[in-house]
Design a protein around this motif. Structure first.
Motif, PDB file in Angstrom:
ATOM      1  N   LEU A  12      -4.064  22.809   9.318  1.00 29.65           N
ATOM      2  CA  LEU A  12      -3.757  22.379  10.682  1.00 29.65           C
ATOM      3  C   LEU A  12      -2.328  22.714  11.065  1.00 29.65           C
ATOM      4  O   LEU A  12      -1.858  22.329  12.147  1.00 29.65           O
ATOM      5  CB  LEU A  12      -3.989  20.862  10.812  1.00 29.65           C
ATOM      6  N   ASP A  13      -1.615  23.405  10.151  1.00 35.59           N
ATOM      7  CA  ASP A  13      -0.195  23.751  10.347  1.00 35.59           C
ATOM      8  C   ASP A  13       0.682  22.508  10.434  1.00 35.59           C
ATOM      9  O   ASP A  13       1.770  22.536  11.031  1.00 35.59           O
ATOM     10  CB  ASP A  13      -0.005  24.612  11.605  1.00 35.59           C
ATOM     11  N   HIS A  14       0.242  21.420   9.809  1.00 39.56           N
ATOM     12  CA  HIS A  14       1.052  20.202   9.720  1.00 39.56           C
ATOM     13  C   HIS A  14       1.810  20.249   8.384  1.00 39.56           C
ATOM     14  O   HIS A  14       1.464  19.571   7.425  1.00 39.56           O
ATOM     15  CB  HIS A  14       0.171  18.953   9.799  1.00 39.56           C
ATOM     16  N   PHE A  15       2.843  21.080   8.346  1.00 35.77           N
ATOM     17  CA  PHE A  15       3.489  21.386   7.073  1.00 35.77           C
ATOM     18  C   PHE A  15       4.282  20.200   6.512  1.00 35.77           C
ATOM     19  O   PHE A  15       4.304  19.990   5.300  1.00 35.77           O
ATOM     20  CB  PHE A  15       4.382  22.613   7.239  1.00 35.77           C
ATOM     21  N   GLU A  16       4.931  19.433   7.371  1.00 35.30           N
ATOM     22  CA  GLU A  16       5.691  18.281   6.890  1.00 35.30           C
ATOM     23  C   GLU A  16       4.766  17.224   6.294  1.00 35.30           C
ATOM     24  O   GLU A  16       5.081  16.612   5.266  1.00 35.30           O
ATOM     25  CB  GLU A  16       6.531  17.693   8.025  1.00 35.30           C
ATOM     26  N   LYS A  17       3.613  17.015   6.929  1.00 38.08           N
ATOM     27  CA  LYS A  17       2.638  16.068   6.377  1.00 38.08           C
ATOM     28  C   LYS A  17       2.105  16.573   5.035  1.00 38.08           C
ATOM     29  O   LYS A  17       1.925  15.809   4.090  1.00 38.08           O
ATOM     30  CB  LYS A  17       1.476  15.864   7.350  1.00 38.08           C
ATOM     31  N   ALA A  18       1.874  17.882   4.960  1.00 39.75           N
ATOM     32  CA  ALA A  18       1.388  18.466   3.706  1.00 39.75           C
ATOM     33  C   ALA A  18       2.400  18.268   2.593  1.00 39.75           C
ATOM     34  O   ALA A  18       2.051  17.915   1.461  1.00 39.75           O
ATOM     35  CB  ALA A  18       1.099  19.953   3.903  1.00 39.75           C
ATOM     36  N   ILE A  19       3.673  18.464   2.899  1.00 40.44           N
ATOM     37  CA  ILE A  19       4.725  18.263   1.904  1.00 40.44           C
ATOM     38  C   ILE A  19       4.729  16.823   1.405  1.00 40.44           C
ATOM     39  O   ILE A  19       4.869  16.558   0.203  1.00 40.44           O
ATOM     40  CB  ILE A  19       6.100  18.650   2.495  1.00 40.44           C
ATOM     41  N   ALA A  20       4.564  15.877   2.328  1.00 40.18           N
ATOM     42  CA  ALA A  20       4.543  14.457   1.943  1.00 40.18           C
ATOM     43  C   ALA A  20       3.389  14.175   0.978  1.00 40.18           C
ATOM     44  O   ALA A  20       3.559  13.437  -0.014  1.00 40.18           O
ATOM     45  CB  ALA A  20       4.430  13.585   3.190  1.00 40.18           C
TER      46      ALA A  20
END
Length: 412
Positions: free
Chosen positions: A51-59
């Motif tokens: 979903l291109d939610h990279f900050e959430k993925a990092i978390a």
């Protein structure tokens, strides 16, 4: 009374066994729950990437590492995601060369996210287009004299990745003189009798005087400048192979023979050395130190003949002197010496049959992968096969050599 005591002791023993068994089951259950929680967390991170939610993925990946500190999977995904975000930030700041380097790092992550690799590849292409357009805009603003300067110097046709593989051919231009030649061949020196631009194309009239091995000739040469995805400039004749600028020392170190009569010409060409963007990485011995000489040879043979690493596997086997060339023919010609056969998983991958000469060259037997010709044609085919050709093995790119060795199986 004694029976009651014995029954009581038996009861206590059974109770202890049950309690121990329950403790083990609880521990296993907790381990399984932790593993399930870790996998769920990683999957959520992967879903956020899509979903291109990279900050959430990092978390999520950071949380997964808290759940399993030794997880290489979560660590790899975290590193790759952070690198991609850095590449995007550098791109937005128009720091294109730094963004290009980061995008390549994302693409090079093994066992990472395929989605991120695809996104990095798209970014890499977009940056390459921007850099090429910038270079072309700079080129348009130059005077004709400055444009002519871009074509001056020593240029090389590489066998593989520019600046990381062997040189096959070189072209030199200095004012009104050109020189060209292949490895281990004589140079041909010519005169430029006229030159002009037609749009972005440099048109040169070339006169080649008679010289040893070559007759007199006159022809026209059209050259263009281009820029690759890394922003490196090259020249190209028409639509043929790209030649990249190198230094005179690069040429000499590559093994090209330079007769003393040409030394003054080469000294003049050194004036253009400063425009070469980077040095040539001839050999990284550390990359190959863990592999045997034979493994390196087999990979180099494949690269010199087939020319790519796009195979699932590489198989090496041997045939002794006297072995029939065609196993379907009882009267087949035989190999006059021991040979090595290299094949991919599939017939379409290619096949090489050769013998080594111990001097950096090999003899190639042009054996067909299938004997489709009628049997009456086989004797003529045997004659062609036994009329071997000789090939000098270039070192090739070390990283590609390693890639092939990692896919290689040697059948003794």
């Amino acid at each position: 009374m004694e029976n009651k005591r014995q029954r009581f002791v038996t009861f206590l023993s059974l109770l202890a066994i049950l309690l121990v068994g329950c403790g083990e089951s609880a521990e296993e259950k907790a381990t399984g729950e932790n593993k399930e929680a870790y996998e769920t967390t990683v999957q959520k991170g992967v879903d956020e990437l899509q979903l291109d939610h990279f900050e959430k993925a990092i978390a999520y990946f950071e949380r997964a590492l808290e759940e399993e500190e030794e997880s290489e999977e979560a660590a790899t995904l975290l590193e790759q995601t952070e690198a991609y975000m850095e590449a995007r930030e550098l791109f937005e700041e128009e720091q294109y060369e730094a963004a290009l380097e980061k995008a390549e790092a994302v693409q090079g992550v093994a066992d990472g996210s395929t989605y991120l690799s695809q996104q990095a590849n798209q970014l890499h292409t977009e940056i390459g287009t921007i850099l090429a357009e910038e270079k072309e805009a700079e080129q348009q603003a130059k005077t004709e004299e400055e444009r002519l300067e871009e074509f001056q110097g020593v240029f090389a046709l590489f066998s593989g990745t520019p600046y990381e593989s062997a040189i096959e051919f070189t072209f030199m231009l200095n004012g009104e003189t050109t020189m060209e030649g292949f490895r281990q061949s004589d140079y041909v020196m010519s005169e430029v009798t006229a030159q002009s631009f037609e749009g972005d194309t440099l048109i040169m009239d070339i006169h080649t005087p008679a010289q040893p091995g070559y007759g007199e000739s006159t022809h026209q040469l059209a050259m263009n400048l281009g820029y690759d995805e890394k922003g490196d400039q090259y020249i190209v004749f028409g639509t043929e192979e790209k030649l990249y600028p190198i230094t005179v020392d690069d040429l000499l170190e590559s093994g090209f023979n330079v007769p003393s009569v040409y030394e003054p010409f080469f000294d003049e060409l050194r004036a253009y050395d400063q425009k070469v963007p980077r040095t040539i990485s001839w050999s990284n011995t550390e990359a190959l130190e863990d592999y045997s000489a034979k493994e390196i040879e087999y990979a180099r043979v494949w690269l010199n003949t087939i020319g790519h690493v796009e195979v699932d596997e590489l198989n090496v086997q041997y045939e002794r002197e006297g072995t029939p060339i065609n196993t379907y023919d009882d009267e087949s010609a035989v190999y006059p010496e021991d040979v090595t056969i290299i094949t991919g998983r599939y017939t379409a991958d290619g096949m090489i049959v050769y013998s080594g000469n111990g001097d950096g060259t090999i003899n190639i037997y042009d054996v067909p992968s299938h004997w489709h010709a009628p049997p009456e044609d086989w004797p003529a085919i045997y004659e062609d096969i036994l009329d071997t050709s000789t090939l000098y093995l270039e070192p090739m790119n070390d990283s590609e050599v390693v890639q092939l060795i990692e896919k290689m199986t040697i059948h003794e």
